[in-house]
Design a protein around this motif. Structure first.
Motif, short mmCIF file in Angstrom:
data_model
loop_
_atom_site.label_atom_id
_atom_site.label_comp_id
_atom_site.label_asym_id
_atom_site.label_seq_id
_atom_site.Cartn_x
_atom_site.Cartn_y
_atom_site.Cartn_z
N GLY A 151 -6.74 -2.82 6.39
CA GLY A 151 -5.62 -2.69 7.09
C GLY A 151 -4.53 -2.94 6.54
O GLY A 151 -4.68 -4.04 5.66
N LEU A 152 -3.50 -2.19 6.12
CA LEU A 152 -2.30 -2.48 5.52
C LEU A 152 -1.09 -2.79 6.31
O LEU A 152 -0.93 -1.65 7.05
CB LEU A 152 -2.26 -1.45 4.39
N ALA A 153 -0.16 -3.48 5.92
CA ALA A 153 0.94 -3.78 6.85
C ALA A 153 2.02 -3.60 5.85
O ALA A 153 2.20 -4.51 4.87
CB ALA A 153 1.30 -5.14 7.62
N GLN A 180 -0.63 5.06 2.47
CA GLN A 180 -2.25 5.56 3.05
C GLN A 180 -3.06 5.80 2.24
O GLN A 180 -3.99 5.44 1.98
CB GLN A 180 -1.88 6.04 4.55
N GLN A 181 -2.61 7.01 1.46
CA GLN A 181 -3.45 7.59 0.61
C GLN A 181 -3.57 6.72 -0.88
O GLN A 181 -4.76 6.41 -1.16
CB GLN A 181 -2.76 8.92 0.00
N ILE A 182 -2.68 5.80 -1.16
CA ILE A 182 -2.93 5.04 -2.22
C ILE A 182 -3.78 4.00 -2.00
O ILE A 182 -4.74 3.50 -2.74
CB ILE A 182 -1.52 4.66 -2.77
N PHE A 183 -3.35 3.35 -0.91
CA PHE A 183 -4.14 2.23 -0.33
C PHE A 183 -5.89 2.56 -0.36
O PHE A 183 -6.58 1.93 -0.57
CB PHE A 183 -3.63 1.44 0.84
N THR A 184 -5.83 3.69 0.42
CA THR A 184 -7.25 3.90 0.59
C THR A 184 -8.02 4.32 -0.76
O THR A 184 -9.24 3.88 -0.80
CB THR A 184 -7.21 5.49 1.46
N GLU A 185 -7.33 4.82 -1.71
CA GLU A 185 -7.99 5.01 -3.02
C GLU A 185 -8.51 3.86 -3.59
O GLU A 185 -9.64 3.69 -4.40
CB GLU A 185 -7.22 5.87 -3.91
N ARG A 186 -7.60 2.75 -3.44
CA ARG A 186 -7.83 1.57 -4.13
C ARG A 186 -9.10 0.73 -3.53
O ARG A 186 -9.76 0.10 -3.97
CB ARG A 186 -6.46 0.59 -4.20
N VAL A 187 -8.92 1.02 -1.97
CA VAL A 187 -10.01 0.08 -1.10
C VAL A 187 -11.45 0.92 -1.67
O VAL A 187 -12.35 0.09 -1.65
CB VAL A 187 -9.71 0.29 0.10
N VAL A 196 -9.64 3.09 6.91
CA VAL A 196 -8.70 2.45 6.24
C VAL A 196 -7.52 3.00 7.09
O VAL A 196 -7.24 4.03 7.26
CB VAL A 196 -8.51 2.57 4.93
N PHE A 197 -6.42 1.94 7.47
CA PHE A 197 -5.35 2.12 8.06
C PHE A 197 -4.17 1.50 7.73
O PHE A 197 -4.17 0.67 7.01
CB PHE A 197 -5.49 1.56 9.66
#
Length: 408
Positions: A151-153, A180-187, A196-197
């Motif tokens: 999860g990302l804040a 959201q897209q960038i964070f999901t790709e990195r995760v 991933v949220f």
């Protein structure tokens, strides 16, 4: 019925639909014993025992084999239930104006490990999000934990469902950045396969406080907070986080409280965002911000240690009066049953609670007859805990299905 005992497998199958509700009860501390779990779920004691055993087998909770009775209890002592402190974790990350922080968050809202990074947040979100995930990967490697999701804040309204940063005025990201897209790709790149949220930092803080902190038990909870820059708000209605039709509800930072005040980024003047945040406090107190620590740390420290100085006291009172005026307007509109304050606002409350509560009561329509409790947030890093909460939610909804998907 022929009087024979029901096989454990049959009891478990009957109670399997209760796994999610049972896990949430233990997760939020509302079922500290198997007897309470039985009562809350409305099932037989045998079914509750089978459900608890299944959650323990999944590595999510622990059932104390030495039952103990609580103070004042009667009858046979019940087995104690608690989250498994050695169990899985969620990866949580928070970006703010001065850098980022990451954490591993277990069930029960526990922060298992955390690390911070101070840096300039560049216009390309991929830079800081990549650093967040790299720091999170290091924590996961050090702790050797299974990860259920991430999860990302972020300090911005987040448009749903696409997960774009709609208005990141206090960091350099462009409006509409696809975080959201960038964070999901990195995760995904580090091998985390769970959900991933992404969410607004104050929304996630309110969620965490409602489940584990100062907001527990409130049906209609208003959270207002100022972190490193700006002011945010969140609302929990009927026990559920309210984000509006597209995730953009409750931008309280742009509520005007000082018509002659500072120009705001929204085009208005005198908004909470620029009248009650750490930079506003330092300016009111005649202090130049320094580079050594974050604005929030500098302002909070000055509120606590500078009370003997007239300039600091005056600045504290002015910000309290502006904050109280804004809260009174929100009370008139939303009629919450509790208000919780985070960041510098919690420090202002602690500095002079009577003054703030008096302003809210005096300016709200219902304040004189039925004052709304105003409390400080109680969780450390509550936005990170909230980011962990949304990553844990699929497991809370369906423990068997969510964990099976991670290993499938």
């Amino acid at each position: 019925m022929n009087g024979k005992a029901i096989p454990t497998r049959t009891r478990l199958e009957r109670g399997r639909s209760a796994l999610g509700p049972a896990l949430e009860l233990v997760h939020t501390g509302r079922a500290p014993t198997r007897a309470v779990l039985t009562s809350e779920l409305g099932v037989t004691r045998a079914t509750a025992g089978a459900v608890a055993a299944e959650l323990e087998a999944l590595g999510l909770i622990r059932v104390d084999s030495r039952p103990g009775a609580g103070a004042g209890s009667q009858g046979r002592p019940s087995h104690r239930l608690a989250v498994d402190e050695a169990g899985p974790v969620a990866l949580a990350a928070q970006v703010h104006a001065d850098g980022f922080r990451v954490a591993l968050v277990g069930l029960g809202g526990r922060i298992v490990a955390t690390a911070a990074g101070r840096s300039v947040v560049e216009a390309d979100p991929a830079q800081v999000l990549g650093a967040c995930v790299a720091a999170g990967e290091a924590l996961l490697r050090e702790e050797g934990r299974r990860c259920v999701g991430a999860g990302l804040a972020v300090p911005s309204a987040v448009a749903e469902p696409e997960g774009t940063a709609f208005n990141p005025v206090h960091i350099a990201w462009p409006s509409g950045a696809p975080v959201q897209q960038i964070f999901t790709e990195r995760v995904r790149a580090i091998g985390i396969g769970g959900p991933v949220f992404t969410g607004n930092d104050v929304n996630l803080a309110a969620l965490a406080e409602h489940r584990h902190g100062a907001g527990r038990g409130a049906d209609n909870l208003l959270c207002v907070a100022t972190g490193h820059r700006g002011v945010g708000g969140a609302l929990v209605l009927g026990g559920r986080l309210h984000t509006g039709s597209s995730g953009l509800a409750l931008e309280v930072g742009h509520l005007a409280v000082n018509p002659e005040g500072r120009p705001c980024y929204c085009g208005g003047r005198g908004c909470l965002d620029v009248e009650t945040d750490p930079l506003a406090f330092l300016t009111e107190a005649g202090r130049e911000p320094g580079p050594e620590t974050s604005l929030l740390q500098q302002a909070a420290s000055l509120v606590r240690t500078g009370r003997a100085e007239s300039a600091v006291r005056s600045a504290t009172h002015r910000l309290i009066d502006r904050l109280g005026l804004g809260l009174a307007g929100l009370v008139n509109i939303l009629s919450p049953d509790r208000i919780i304050l985070g960041g510098l606002h919690r420090e202002l409350l602690e500095a002079d609670p009577d003054r703030l509560r008096a302003v809210v009561a005096d300016r709200s329509l219902w304040g004189r007859s039925s004052a709304v409790p105003v409390l400080g947030c109680t969780l450390d890093h509550n936005s990170l805990v909230g980011a962990g909460e949304v990553a844990w939610q699929p497991v809370l909804d369906d423990p068997l299905g969510a964990l099976a998907a991670l290993t499938g």
